[in-house]
Each structure stands twice: as structure tokens, then as C-alpha cells.
Design an enzyme around this catalytic site. Sequence first.
Site, PDB file in Angstrom:
ATOM      1  N   TYR A 135       1.087  -1.327  -0.268  1.00 58.62           N
ATOM      2  CA  TYR A 135       0.296  -0.250   0.255  1.00 58.62           C
ATOM      3  C   TYR A 135       0.798   1.380   0.416  1.00 58.62           C
ATOM      4  CZ  TYR A 135      -3.417   3.197   1.720  1.00 58.62           C
ATOM      5  OH  TYR A 135      -3.986   4.681   2.233  1.00 58.62           O
ATOM      6  N   ASP A 138       9.379   2.878  -0.553  1.00 61.91           N
ATOM      7  CA  ASP A 138       8.428   3.072   0.077  1.00 61.91           C
ATOM      8  C   ASP A 138       8.355   2.862   1.453  1.00 61.91           C
ATOM      9  OD1 ASP A 138       4.444   3.366   0.556  1.00 61.91           O
ATOM     10  OD2 ASP A 138       6.481   4.009   1.561  1.00 61.91           O
ATOM     11  N   LYS A 194       5.079   9.141   8.428  1.00 58.69           N
ATOM     12  CA  LYS A 194       4.869   8.560  10.335  1.00 58.69           C
ATOM     13  C   LYS A 194       5.720   9.470  10.411  1.00 58.69           C
ATOM     14  CE  LYS A 194       2.598   4.462   8.151  1.00 58.69           C
ATOM     15  NZ  LYS A 194       0.980   5.186   8.621  1.00 58.69           N
TER      16      LYS A 194
HETATM   17  P1  KE4 Z   1      -0.836   8.841   4.931  1.00 53.77           P
HETATM   18  O1  KE4 Z   1      -1.626   9.386   3.452  1.00 53.77           O
HETATM   19  O2  KE4 Z   1      -1.818   7.275   5.128  1.00 53.77           O
HETATM   20  O3  KE4 Z   1      -0.061   8.947   5.613  1.00 53.77           O
HETATM   21  O4  KE4 Z   1       0.029   7.244   4.080  1.00 53.77           O
HETATM   22  C1  KE4 Z   1       0.281   6.521   2.986  1.00 53.77           C
HETATM   23  C2  KE4 Z   1       1.404   5.270   2.800  1.00 53.77           C
HETATM   24  C3  KE4 Z   1       1.943   5.122   2.388  1.00 53.77           C
HETATM   25  N1  KE4 Z   1       3.420   3.955   1.805  1.00 53.77           N
HETATM   26  C4  KE4 Z   1       2.732   2.790   2.946  1.00 53.77           C
HETATM   27  C5  KE4 Z   1       4.189   1.547   3.373  1.00 53.77           C
HETATM   28  C6  KE4 Z   1       1.966   3.215   4.180  1.00 53.77           C
HETATM   29  O5  KE4 Z   1       1.959   2.467   4.968  1.00 53.77           O
HETATM   30  C7  KE4 Z   1       0.867   4.767   4.480  1.00 53.77           C
HETATM   31  C8  KE4 Z   1      -0.295   3.875   5.276  1.00 53.77           C
HETATM   32  N2  KE4 Z   1      -0.026   3.414   5.914  1.00 53.77           N
HETATM   33  C9  KE4 Z   1      -2.149   3.099   6.233  1.00 53.77           C
HETATM   34  C10 KE4 Z   1      -1.396   1.605   7.836  1.00 53.77           C
HETATM   35  N3  KE4 Z   1      -0.641   0.635   7.115  1.00 53.77           N
HETATM   36  C11 KE4 Z   1      -1.960   4.266   7.055  1.00 53.77           C
HETATM   37  C12 KE4 Z   1      -3.536   4.223   8.030  1.00 53.77           C
HETATM   38  C13 KE4 Z   1      -4.587   4.365   7.389  1.00 53.77           C
HETATM   39  O6  KE4 Z   1      -4.548   4.434   6.269  1.00 53.77           O
HETATM   40  O7  KE4 Z   1      -5.090   4.964   8.652  1.00 53.77           O
END
Ligand code: KE4
Length: 427
Positions: free
Chosen positions: A143, A238, A266
Site C-alpha cells: 500500500y 516506499d 509517519k
Molecule cells: P498516509 O497518506 O496514510 O500518511 O500514508 C500512506 C502510506 C504510504 N505508504 C505506506 C507503506 C503506508 O503504510 C501508508 C499508510 N499506512 C496505513 C496503515 N498501514 C495508514 C493507516 C490508515 O490508512 O489509516
Amino acid sequence: METQSGTLFQQAKDLIPGGVNSPVRACKAVGLDPPFIERAEGCFLVDVDGRRYIDYVCSWGPMILGHAHPAVIRAVERAAEKGTSYGAPTELEVAVADLIVRMVPSIEMVRMVNSGTEAAMSAVRLARGFTDRPKIIKFEGCYHGHADSLLVSAGSGVATLGIPGSPGIPEDIARHTISLPFNDKEAVTAAFDRWGPQIAAVIVEPIPANMGVVLPREGFLPFLREITRTHDALLIFDEVITGFRVGAGGAQELYGILPDLTCLGKIIGGGLPVGAYGGRREIMSRMAPEGNIYQAGTLSGNPLAMAAGLETLKRLQEPSVYDLLEKKGQMLFDGLRDAAKAAGLPVTVNAVGSLGSLFFTEGPVTDFASATAAAGERFTAFYRSMLERGVYLAPSPFEAWFVSLAHDEPEIRRTLGCAQEALRSMA
Ligand code: KE4
């Protein structure tokens, strides 16, 4: 008995889609209404009904120092007293950029954005602009946020074009994304054989943590580095989760691979909204206003987020930090393996340092197919049992457990005691 959380959730559902500002928080996968959190400190969350939990979500990764770390809170307070946003360059942004460049092996220049989604979206646009090619390769179960090009699920088989992973994503965007099984060299080779001159980049979580945690097979990451170089495509790591999590230099330092671009998020915001993307100067300098590839953001480099991020990264530079996180992670994840064995349940625990996940399957779990083969109903039973005992896990089998520096031995032992009881009750 009606709880304050329940009342708030009813109100929230009337005002916010699903009652949450990010879908996974609704706890739909485990069929529960979510506890509404009132405050957090160290490794603990306290919900609006006063229930206290040992937290292994850690805001999905950022809270590696633990919640409400005094130095981080003080830094944000000091920054806020001077104003919350200027929309102009600040010294804090230079300090954060300098730290990221010094800590992440492949990054020579970096641009701050406001989320991991923005980081990945911008890195893909930069790769396409730099190579003047339209297609990207991603991996099933990885993701990278919710930008159109990246919310694409796999077509069947290998080297097929992506299909929209959500309504609202036009076919003619999805078809430029090739989604392949992780750890599958043959599938990547077939995709390059078929689409090579059109492929701008391969984007990959070097240690995927969005299908649960899955480890790269020996040689898979070096293979991606090699095949992208051979085809003049870029390699994008990523590291929104793994950056500063699995080591000060992230997964790229752990595995000794230099990607062309890296996405971060994060941890670098210390819990405030931040993302970043960075890489080789030759590539990054193509971004406006130095170059002609456009990306912008009103709150990019926000002073409060930079203050929280700087304070967090400074603490992660202390030499013993990652040994400590490794020890805490080992105690937890080895303990979970032992508890499952004692209960006679088929469980696979994949972990790297303070990042890990537990699958209810014999395993091994090496890609999205084997991750989804894990028993969902057992996960739900385990999740509910742990929550009842005061252990707060991610409400989905496709997420990770995060251990922070604030998780001390008593809390980890208590977690393992709860896991032993939960697993025994399921056997
Ligand atoms: P954000 O746009 O949520 O800050 O980041 C996206 C993203 C990008 N790359 C990786 C590897 C990620 O894990 C994420 C977002 N992670 C999720 C949880 N696995 C965020 C939690 C959520 O969607 O509420």
C-alpha cells in the site's frame, strides 16, 4: 451498557463517512465499534470511558518514542507559541532536511509534503517525468496511499495491467500500473520483457507491512535494483513505515540497497501530518521550482510538524535506540510464537525489529496470496480477546504491530500473558 465511545460513534456516523476519518479505524474487519481515544502517554491509550490499553498501533507507526514524549510536546509548544504556519521557508525545514539527508543513505535532496500518500504520489510523478515513461510496477498487498495510480489491484496472472482498486479511478489511469506478486522475480522479469521501455519505476515497500509484515526473499531487493537499472527505470522504496523504524537508515540501510527515490512519512512527523520524498540530486532537482515537474503544498514543512519530527529524529540518532527496539521486538514476537505453540495453534509471526505481525496460518507468509490464506475468523477472535484484556491491536490482519521505546518489559510480559490466555481460549 451504553458507553461514551458508543454515543460518540453514533454521532460521528451521522457526520463523517463510517464515523471515521480513515476507514481502518472503524474496526469493521473485526465487527466492533471503535473505542474513542481521549489521551495517550508512553505505550498507553486511554479511551473516553477511562479504559486503558497497551497500544501496539502507535498511530500506525509514528509514535516510536511513545505517546506524548515530553521533549516532543515541549518542542511543539515552543513552535506553536511563535505561530502555527507561515507558508514561507523556515530554519526548521532546513534542519529536518539535513537530518534526513544525513540519516538515509540514498537521499541527497528531500521535499517535505503532508502525508505518505502525497510522498508516493509525488515520487511516481517525478519518476514518470524524469524517465518520460508512463507505466509503474507495484506489488499486490503493498500500500502506497490512495493516489489513483497506486490504488490499483492486480489483474490475474503476471505482467497484466492493473484494474482500478476503487470506483472513481479511470481505466486509462489504472492501465499504466502493473501489479505483481511480491517476491516473484519471474513476474517482474516478464513485466519488463513485455513493457520495459514504458516502465518509469518499480515502487515497493522493501519490507511490506500492509498485508501484515512480509519479508523480502533473499536476493529479491538486489534483483529489483538490478533489473530497474538494466531497463533505465527508477527504483522507489516506499519507507513510510520502515523509514527510521527498522533502523536509523531504514530498510535500505538494513539491506544495503540504494533506491533512486525514497518515500517517508509517519515517524518523521512525530505524530503530526508529514510525508517526504527524496533521492538522487539529479532526479530531485527536476522538481519545481528548480525543475519543471510540479508538486506543491500549503502546509508542507509546517513548523509544528517539523518541530515534532526534528525532536523525534534527534532521539533516534542515539546509538542504543535500535538495539533497544530490537530487544523489545524480539521479546514480544518470540513470545507470541511460543504462546501459539503452547496453545497448539498454527501461527506465523513475521517480524523485523520493532515491526511485526501475526498470521493464523502454518505459513510461510511470503506474499499477498499466502497472507490472505490466513484464517480471518481466528484473527477476529484473537483481536476481540486481546482488546477485552486491555491490549490495543490494529483491527485488521493486514496491518502490523508496532513496538515503541516506551513499551517496557512489564507491559510486554503483560501482553504475552493476555496472548497466552486468548490463544488458549481459541484452541
Ligand atoms: P498516509 O497518506 O496514510 O500518511 O500514508 C500512506 C502510506 C504510504 N505508504 C505506506 C507503506 C503506508 O503504510 C501508508 C499508510 N499506512 C496505513 C496503515 N498501514 C495508514 C493507516 C490508515 O490508512 O489509516
